[in-house]
Design a protein around this motif. Sequence first.
Motif, PDB file in Angstrom:
ATOM      1  N   UNK A 174       0.850  -1.195   0.000  1.00 51.27           N
ATOM      2  CA  UNK A 174       0.000   0.000   0.000  1.00 51.27           C
ATOM      3  C   UNK A 174       0.880   1.237   0.000  1.00 51.27           C
ATOM      4  N   UNK A 175       0.385   2.335  -0.627  1.00 52.97           N
ATOM      5  CA  UNK A 175       1.143   3.579  -0.563  1.00 52.97           C
ATOM      6  C   UNK A 175       1.281   4.029   0.890  1.00 52.97           C
ATOM      7  N   UNK A 176       2.386   4.638   1.181  1.00 56.20           N
ATOM      8  CA  UNK A 176       2.595   5.089   2.555  1.00 56.20           C
ATOM      9  C   UNK A 176       1.654   6.251   2.867  1.00 56.20           C
ATOM     10  N   UNK A 177       1.387   6.425   4.148  1.00 54.69           N
ATOM     11  CA  UNK A 177       0.542   7.534   4.576  1.00 54.69           C
ATOM     12  C   UNK A 177       1.184   8.862   4.187  1.00 54.69           C
ATOM     13  N   UNK A 178       2.516   8.928   4.278  1.00 54.16           N
ATOM     14  CA  UNK A 178       3.214  10.161   3.909  1.00 54.16           C
ATOM     15  C   UNK A 178       2.993  10.486   2.429  1.00 54.16           C
ATOM     16  N   UNK A 179       3.093   9.473   1.562  1.00 55.88           N
ATOM     17  CA  UNK A 179       2.861   9.700   0.137  1.00 55.88           C
ATOM     18  C   UNK A 179       1.424  10.139  -0.119  1.00 55.88           C
ATOM     19  N   UNK A 180       0.489   9.475   0.523  1.00 53.80           N
ATOM     20  CA  UNK A 180      -0.922   9.814   0.341  1.00 53.80           C
ATOM     21  C   UNK A 180      -1.198  11.226   0.836  1.00 53.80           C
ATOM     22  N   UNK A 181      -0.684  11.548   2.012  1.00 54.28           N
ATOM     23  CA  UNK A 181      -0.919  12.881   2.584  1.00 54.28           C
ATOM     24  C   UNK A 181      -0.233  13.950   1.734  1.00 54.28           C
ATOM     25  N   UNK A 182       0.966  13.655   1.236  1.00 52.47           N
ATOM     26  CA  UNK A 182       1.669  14.612   0.371  1.00 52.47           C
ATOM     27  C   UNK A 182       0.846  14.898  -0.882  1.00 52.47           C
ATOM     28  N   UNK A 183       0.252  13.845  -1.469  1.00 52.48           N
ATOM     29  CA  UNK A 183      -0.586  14.021  -2.654  1.00 52.48           C
ATOM     30  C   UNK A 183      -1.819  14.869  -2.339  1.00 52.48           C
ATOM     31  N   UNK A 184      -2.424  14.626  -1.197  1.00 54.21           N
ATOM     32  CA  UNK A 184      -3.597  15.409  -0.799  1.00 54.21           C
ATOM     33  C   UNK A 184      -3.233  16.878  -0.601  1.00 54.21           C
ATOM     34  N   UNK A 185      -2.085  17.112   0.013  1.00 53.68           N
ATOM     35  CA  UNK A 185      -1.647  18.494   0.238  1.00 53.68           C
ATOM     36  C   UNK A 185      -1.295  19.166  -1.088  1.00 53.68           C
ATOM     37  N   UNK A 186      -0.621  18.425  -1.971  1.00 57.60           N
ATOM     38  CA  UNK A 186      -0.301  18.986  -3.291  1.00 57.60           C
ATOM     39  C   UNK A 186      -1.572  19.320  -4.064  1.00 57.60           C
ATOM     40  N   UNK A 187      -2.585  18.477  -3.954  1.00 58.41           N
ATOM     41  CA  UNK A 187      -3.839  18.760  -4.630  1.00 58.41           C
ATOM     42  C   UNK A 187      -4.494  20.012  -4.048  1.00 58.41           C
ATOM     43  N   UNK A 188      -4.420  20.169  -2.739  1.00 57.00           N
ATOM     44  CA  UNK A 188      -4.946  21.378  -2.097  1.00 57.00           C
ATOM     45  C   UNK A 188      -4.148  22.610  -2.535  1.00 57.00           C
ATOM     46  N   UNK A 189      -2.833  22.455  -2.639  1.00 53.18           N
ATOM     47  CA  UNK A 189      -1.961  23.543  -3.099  1.00 53.18           C
ATOM     48  C   UNK A 189      -2.337  23.925  -4.529  1.00 53.18           C
ATOM     49  N   UNK A 190      -2.558  22.928  -5.371  1.00 59.37           N
ATOM     50  CA  UNK A 190      -2.967  23.166  -6.755  1.00 59.37           C
ATOM     51  C   UNK A 190      -4.266  23.967  -6.792  1.00 59.37           C
ATOM     52  N   UNK A 191      -5.219  23.570  -5.987  1.00 58.97           N
ATOM     53  CA  UNK A 191      -6.498  24.283  -5.923  1.00 58.97           C
ATOM     54  C   UNK A 191      -6.303  25.731  -5.496  1.00 58.97           C
ATOM     55  N   UNK A 192      -5.479  25.935  -4.480  1.00 57.09           N
ATOM     56  CA  UNK A 192      -5.240  27.294  -3.978  1.00 57.09           C
ATOM     57  C   UNK A 192      -4.527  28.162  -5.003  1.00 57.09           C
ATOM     58  N   UNK A 193      -3.546  27.603  -5.694  1.00 58.30           N
ATOM     59  CA  UNK A 193      -2.830  28.376  -6.721  1.00 58.30           C
ATOM     60  C   UNK A 193      -3.785  28.712  -7.862  1.00 58.30           C
ATOM     61  N   UNK A 194      -4.618  27.757  -8.264  1.00 61.76           N
ATOM     62  CA  UNK A 194      -5.585  28.025  -9.334  1.00 61.76           C
ATOM     63  C   UNK A 194      -6.568  29.112  -8.927  1.00 61.76           C
ATOM     64  N   UNK A 195      -6.920  29.136  -7.669  1.00 61.69           N
ATOM     65  CA  UNK A 195      -7.916  30.094  -7.175  1.00 61.69           C
ATOM     66  C   UNK A 195      -7.315  31.455  -6.831  1.00 61.69           C
ATOM     67  N   UNK A 196      -6.124  31.451  -6.202  1.00 59.51           N
ATOM     68  CA  UNK A 196      -5.563  32.689  -5.652  1.00 59.51           C
ATOM     69  C   UNK A 196      -4.224  33.108  -6.251  1.00 59.51           C
ATOM     70  N   UNK A 197      -3.661  32.298  -7.143  1.00 55.90           N
ATOM     71  CA  UNK A 197      -2.330  32.585  -7.668  1.00 55.90           C
ATOM     72  C   UNK A 197      -1.268  32.048  -6.717  1.00 55.90           C
ATOM     73  N   UNK A 198      -0.034  32.065  -7.164  1.00 55.05           N
ATOM     74  CA  UNK A 198       1.046  31.493  -6.373  1.00 55.05           C
ATOM     75  C   UNK A 198       1.271  32.268  -5.076  1.00 55.05           C
ATOM     76  N   UNK A 199       1.250  33.578  -5.165  1.00 53.10           N
ATOM     77  CA  UNK A 199       1.468  34.390  -3.955  1.00 53.10           C
ATOM     78  C   UNK A 199       0.271  34.315  -3.002  1.00 53.10           C
TER      79      UNK A 199
END
Length: 196
Positions: free
Chosen positions: A3-28
């Motif tokens: 199974x994927x490690x919890x760290x890998x899964x959590x990192x993916x979830x955080x990256x997806x949240x980061x992607x959403x935030x950048x799409x919504x608010x820009x990088x800054x």
Amino acid sequence: MPRPSLKDQRSQEILDAYLTCVARFGLEGATQERIAEEAGVKRPLLRHYLGNKDEMITALADYVVSGFAESLDGLRRALHDGSTAKDLVDALFAEDVGTDPRLMLAYQALVTTVPDRPDLRQGLMDSLTDFFDVVEAILRRAAPDALDISIRAVTQGISAIFVSMDALTPLNPPEEWRAELKQAATLLASVLEAKQ
């Protein structure tokens, strides 16, 4: 298979949240507070999973490039050797398929950081070049007698039209714009087929 490690899964979830935030608010505007809230984690965990701000931006760039590579693989699989230029346009502009608009918005945000983060340039350029290469290869197969300069021009035109569709997402444009952009790409592609 492990199974994927919890760290890998959590990192993916955080990256997806980061992607959403950048799409919504820009990088800054994609602050750690916003990312943590979107991911449903406490802010200190961002550093634990993704590192400091520079490491987070690098991870986001890798995530975006990987997302585009997956979409590109899907396009390659969808279009066989007998595909026409119209098939290419239909695949790119299909309403039920395609890339996640957040990827293009994050890509654009990352491009604007290249003057300050030149280490990101090559990965972003390679991703775009891969897209152009796939579009060009499909057009070459569809119109083998077309001039190289025409194939490249149509590749650039269809690619620009496709990219602009996702770039307009934050404006919530009228639905007919998607159809009009697809029609513009179809008309451009027909230039090659007319020369057959």
